[in-house]
Design a protein around this motif. Structure first.
Motif, PDB file in Angstrom:
ATOM      1  N   LEU A 228       0.861  -0.988   0.091  1.00  0.00           N
ATOM      2  CA  LEU A 228       0.849  -0.079  -0.331  1.00  0.00           C
ATOM      3  C   LEU A 228       0.521   1.527   0.057  1.00  0.00           C
ATOM      4  O   LEU A 228       0.192   2.391  -0.631  1.00  0.00           O
ATOM      5  N   PRO A 229       1.981   1.376   0.358  1.00  0.00           N
ATOM      6  CA  PRO A 229       2.945   2.600   0.790  1.00  0.00           C
ATOM      7  C   PRO A 229       3.642   2.436  -0.341  1.00  0.00           C
ATOM      8  O   PRO A 229       4.232   4.537  -0.238  1.00  0.00           O
ATOM      9  N   LEU A 230       3.294   1.871  -1.063  1.00  0.00           N
ATOM     10  CA  LEU A 230       4.844   2.137  -2.581  1.00  0.00           C
ATOM     11  C   LEU A 230       4.211   3.550  -3.758  1.00  0.00           C
ATOM     12  O   LEU A 230       4.847   4.061  -4.125  1.00  0.00           O
ATOM     13  N   ARG A 231       3.010   3.447  -3.858  1.00  0.00           N
ATOM     14  CA  ARG A 231       2.337   4.697  -4.335  1.00  0.00           C
ATOM     15  C   ARG A 231       2.767   6.514  -4.004  1.00  0.00           C
ATOM     16  O   ARG A 231       3.262   6.617  -4.070  1.00  0.00           O
ATOM     17  N   PRO A 232       2.355   6.259  -2.525  1.00  0.00           N
ATOM     18  CA  PRO A 232       3.386   7.805  -1.240  1.00  0.00           C
ATOM     19  C   PRO A 232       4.529   7.224  -2.046  1.00  0.00           C
ATOM     20  O   PRO A 232       5.205   8.502  -1.798  1.00  0.00           O
ATOM     21  N   ARG A 233       5.256   6.066  -1.496  1.00  0.00           N
ATOM     22  CA  ARG A 233       6.604   6.320  -1.791  1.00  0.00           C
ATOM     23  C   ARG A 233       7.164   7.289  -2.726  1.00  0.00           C
ATOM     24  O   ARG A 233       8.408   7.745  -2.925  1.00  0.00           O
ATOM     25  N   MET A 234       6.263   6.744  -4.251  1.00  0.00           N
ATOM     26  CA  MET A 234       6.674   8.047  -5.588  1.00  0.00           C
ATOM     27  C   MET A 234       5.719   9.066  -5.100  1.00  0.00           C
ATOM     28  O   MET A 234       6.855  10.269  -6.023  1.00  0.00           O
ATOM     29  N   THR A 235       4.784   9.658  -4.951  1.00  0.00           N
ATOM     30  CA  THR A 235       4.179  10.845  -4.920  1.00  0.00           C
ATOM     31  C   THR A 235       4.377  11.853  -3.823  1.00  0.00           C
ATOM     32  O   THR A 235       4.100  13.204  -3.002  1.00  0.00           O
ATOM     33  N   HIS A 236       4.908  11.346  -2.278  1.00  0.00           N
ATOM     34  CA  HIS A 236       5.392  12.241  -1.486  1.00  0.00           C
ATOM     35  C   HIS A 236       6.972  11.806  -0.958  1.00  0.00           C
ATOM     36  O   HIS A 236       7.539  12.874  -1.060  1.00  0.00           O
ATOM     37  N   ALA A 237       7.340  10.962  -0.568  1.00  0.00           N
ATOM     38  CA  ALA A 237       9.227  10.808  -0.318  1.00  0.00           C
ATOM     39  C   ALA A 237       9.692  11.365  -1.264  1.00  0.00           C
ATOM     40  O   ALA A 237      11.100  11.171  -1.816  1.00  0.00           O
ATOM     41  N   GLY A 238       9.164  10.819  -2.694  1.00  0.00           N
ATOM     42  CA  GLY A 238      10.140  10.973  -4.181  1.00  0.00           C
ATOM     43  C   GLY A 238      10.659  12.484  -4.286  1.00  0.00           C
ATOM     44  O   GLY A 238      10.892  13.168  -4.646  1.00  0.00           O
ATOM     45  N   SER A 239      10.116  13.650  -3.714  1.00  0.00           N
ATOM     46  CA  SER A 239      10.516  14.650  -3.423  1.00  0.00           C
ATOM     47  C   SER A 239      11.635  14.797  -2.858  1.00  0.00           C
ATOM     48  O   SER A 239      12.232  16.278  -3.212  1.00  0.00           O
ATOM     49  N   TYR A 240      11.771  13.797  -1.872  1.00  0.00           N
ATOM     50  CA  TYR A 240      13.980  13.972  -1.520  1.00  0.00           C
ATOM     51  C   TYR A 240      14.600  13.090  -2.033  1.00  0.00           C
ATOM     52  O   TYR A 240      16.254  13.090  -1.827  1.00  0.00           O
ATOM     53  N   ASP A 241      13.707  12.826  -3.262  1.00  0.00           N
ATOM     54  CA  ASP A 241      15.034  11.554  -3.946  1.00  0.00           C
ATOM     55  C   ASP A 241      16.310  12.403  -4.379  1.00  0.00           C
ATOM     56  O   ASP A 241      17.404  11.814  -4.273  1.00  0.00           O
ATOM     57  N   LYS A 242      15.837  13.189  -5.604  1.00  0.00           N
ATOM     58  CA  LYS A 242      17.235  14.216  -5.579  1.00  0.00           C
ATOM     59  C   LYS A 242      18.220  14.151  -4.748  1.00  0.00           C
ATOM     60  O   LYS A 242      19.563  13.893  -5.328  1.00  0.00           O
ATOM     61  N   THR A 243      18.443  14.769  -4.122  1.00  0.00           N
ATOM     62  CA  THR A 243      18.879  14.900  -2.725  1.00  0.00           C
ATOM     63  C   THR A 243      20.153  14.024  -1.834  1.00  0.00           C
ATOM     64  O   THR A 243      20.733  13.188  -1.133  1.00  0.00           O
ATOM     65  N   CYS A 244      18.177  13.493  -1.367  1.00  0.00           N
ATOM     66  CA  CYS A 244      18.094  12.935  -0.049  1.00  0.00           C
ATOM     67  C   CYS A 244      18.392  10.838  -0.645  1.00  0.00           C
ATOM     68  O   CYS A 244      17.873  10.682  -1.133  1.00  0.00           O
ATOM     69  N   ARG A 245      18.948   9.537   0.524  1.00  0.00           N
ATOM     70  CA  ARG A 245      19.277   8.673   0.407  1.00  0.00           C
ATOM     71  C   ARG A 245      17.503   8.764   1.237  1.00  0.00           C
ATOM     72  O   ARG A 245      17.609   9.503   2.389  1.00  0.00           O
ATOM     73  N   ILE A 246      16.390   7.604   0.855  1.00  0.00           N
ATOM     74  CA  ILE A 246      15.797   7.425   1.665  1.00  0.00           C
ATOM     75  C   ILE A 246      14.931   6.327   2.855  1.00  0.00           C
ATOM     76  O   ILE A 246      15.947   5.532   1.886  1.00  0.00           O
ATOM     77  N   PHE A 247      14.762   6.424   3.977  1.00  0.00           N
ATOM     78  CA  PHE A 247      14.120   5.465   4.454  1.00  0.00           C
ATOM     79  C   PHE A 247      12.933   5.793   5.136  1.00  0.00           C
ATOM     80  O   PHE A 247      12.942   5.830   6.293  1.00  0.00           O
ATOM     81  N   ASN A 248      12.172   4.690   4.892  1.00  0.00           N
ATOM     82  CA  ASN A 248      11.100   4.647   5.375  1.00  0.00           C
ATOM     83  C   ASN A 248       9.937   3.477   5.659  1.00  0.00           C
ATOM     84  O   ASN A 248      10.608   1.917   5.219  1.00  0.00           O
ATOM     85  N   PRO A 249      10.268   3.485   7.014  1.00  0.00           N
ATOM     86  CA  PRO A 249      10.398   2.499   7.740  1.00  0.00           C
ATOM     87  C   PRO A 249       8.731   1.798   7.173  1.00  0.00           C
ATOM     88  O   PRO A 249       7.335   2.833   6.936  1.00  0.00           O
ATOM     89  N   HIS A 250       7.921   0.375   7.841  1.00  0.00           N
ATOM     90  CA  HIS A 250       6.564   0.037   7.439  1.00  0.00           C
ATOM     91  C   HIS A 250       6.759   0.224   9.382  1.00  0.00           C
ATOM     92  O   HIS A 250       6.905   0.006   9.898  1.00  0.00           O
ATOM     93  N   TYR A 251       4.897   0.382   9.356  1.00  0.00           N
ATOM     94  CA  TYR A 251       4.835   0.210  10.955  1.00  0.00           C
ATOM     95  C   TYR A 251       3.613   0.173  11.274  1.00  0.00           C
ATOM     96  O   TYR A 251       2.475   0.046  10.160  1.00  0.00           O
ATOM     97  N   ARG A 252       3.178  -0.565  12.175  1.00  0.00           N
ATOM     98  CA  ARG A 252       1.576  -0.680  12.801  1.00  0.00           C
ATOM     99  C   ARG A 252       1.079   0.657  12.297  1.00  0.00           C
ATOM    100  O   ARG A 252       0.203   1.430  13.801  1.00  0.00           O
ATOM    101  N   GLN A 253       0.659   1.150  11.489  1.00  0.00           N
ATOM    102  CA  GLN A 253      -0.378   2.510  11.963  1.00  0.00           C
ATOM    103  C   GLN A 253      -1.509   2.051  11.569  1.00  0.00           C
ATOM    104  O   GLN A 253      -2.056   0.980  11.759  1.00  0.00           O
ATOM    105  N   LEU A 254      -2.848   3.583  12.317  1.00  0.00           N
ATOM    106  CA  LEU A 254      -3.287   2.972  12.372  1.00  0.00           C
ATOM    107  C   LEU A 254      -4.393   3.525  10.844  1.00  0.00           C
ATOM    108  O   LEU A 254      -3.933   3.951  10.036  1.00  0.00           O
ATOM    109  N   THR A 255      -6.074   2.674  11.503  1.00  0.00           N
ATOM    110  CA  THR A 255      -6.598   2.697  10.158  1.00  0.00           C
ATOM    111  C   THR A 255      -7.468   4.277   9.931  1.00  0.00           C
ATOM    112  O   THR A 255      -7.026   4.863  11.143  1.00  0.00           O
TER     113      THR A 255
END
Length: 303
Positions: free
Chosen positions: A58-85
């Motif tokens: 499920l988080p694969l799309r936000p990886r592009m549209t949200h976290a991807g905004s940092y991809d040009k300059t940063c290494r990205i570390f994005n954990p899975h977690y027991r998030q609330l629905t």
């Protein structure tokens, strides 16, 4: 209440993204520890189970549209977690506070795993979206309480949630008020013109304008807007630049844009009319990307 087993951050599968091929890549000047927002709707479950393979997609799309905004300059570390629905957020406030103890525990553990294994003193951005930003704020408060605030912090990007002066006082941090300021907090919620309420917009919210990176109420002209990223279902992305003016309404505590008004703003279930919560990252994607590079470069110049 069914609480899933906690993730083991020693295992690769419990990271949405770790830059395996970039761990020693000097082309990326900094790191971002990124916590994504709510991705699961369920009327029967309180928490996402990170051991469920379908849920981990499920988080694969936000990886592009949200976290991807940092991809040009940063290494990205994005954990899975027991998030609330999403539906768990419809409970009363005291219940929600209790629910959040579980994902907060996960993000604290994921952060320390990252720091102990991968950071190695590299400049760091802490960033989140929506629920992820709630957790970044909770992480900062935990680090402050145990006297372990990162000394290499460029900014904490608490986007799609509310930061108040009380929060800043507790953290002994400032709201970012320039494109190059360091060790500061960036926070905003976006509303369409005419909108007055947001799902994550709480009383006394403070706000940074993502076109000017200041807290001024002056209108930032659309000439400063570098690009709204529209992502199709197949992952294809279109860039729309100069799409909107943006200004801060300090009485509301939000960024107002005129790309939409309250009648034309795309509706979303559970969210007030005119609340552009889903657009907090995509609408300002290219501005976040450019400012990340600018702020990271300023870190090294200052150093």
């Amino acid at each position: 209440m069914n609480i899933p087993k906690e993730p083991d951050y020693n295992e690769k599968k419990f990271w949405v993204r770790i830059p395996e091929n970039e761990i020693h890549n000097n082309d990326k000047k900094a790191d971002v520890f990124f916590v994504h927002g709510t991705v699961l709707h369920s009327k029967t479950e309180i928490y996402l189970d990170p051991y469920n393979e379908e849920f981990r997609k499920l988080p694969l799309r936000p990886r592009m549209t949200h976290a991807g905004s940092y991809d040009k300059t940063c290494r990205i570390f994005n954990p899975h977690y027991r998030q609330l629905t999403m539906e768990a957020h419809l409970a009363d406030r005291d219940t929600i506070v209790e629910y959040y103890k579980v994902p907060t525990q996960d993000i604290i553990k994921a952060y320390f795993h990252y720091m102990e294994n991968w950071n190695n003193g590299r400049p760091l951005i802490l960033a989140g979206n929506s629920q992820g930003s709630i957790l970044i704020l909770a992480l900062l408060k935990h680090l402050k309480a145990i006297n372990k605030m990162p000394k290499n912090l460029i900014s904490a990007n608490i986007i799609g949630y509310t930061v108040t002066q009380k929060d800043l006082n507790e953290l002994e941090m400032e709201l970012c008020n320039s494109p190059t300021q360091q060790n500061c907090i960036i926070s905003y919620n976006t509303l369409a013109k005419g909108g007055t309420k947001g799902f994550t917009l709480l009383p006394n919210a403070l706000c940074v304008n993502p076109l000017s990176w200041s807290t001024s109420e002056e209108i930032a002209d659309k000439s400063l807007h570098l690009g709204f990223i529209e992502t199709e279902e197949d992952g294809t992305q279109k860039i729309h630049d100069h799409a909107t003016n943006a200004w801060i309404d300090k009485k509301i505590g939000a960024v107002i844009v005129d790309m939409y008004d309250i009648e034309t703003a795309p509706p979303r279930e559970y969210f007030p009319k005119g609340d552009l919560h889903s657009y907090n990252y995509p609408l300002f994607f290219k501005n976040i990307e450019a400012n990340t590079e600018e702020r990271v470069n300023a870190f090294f110049q200052k150093k």
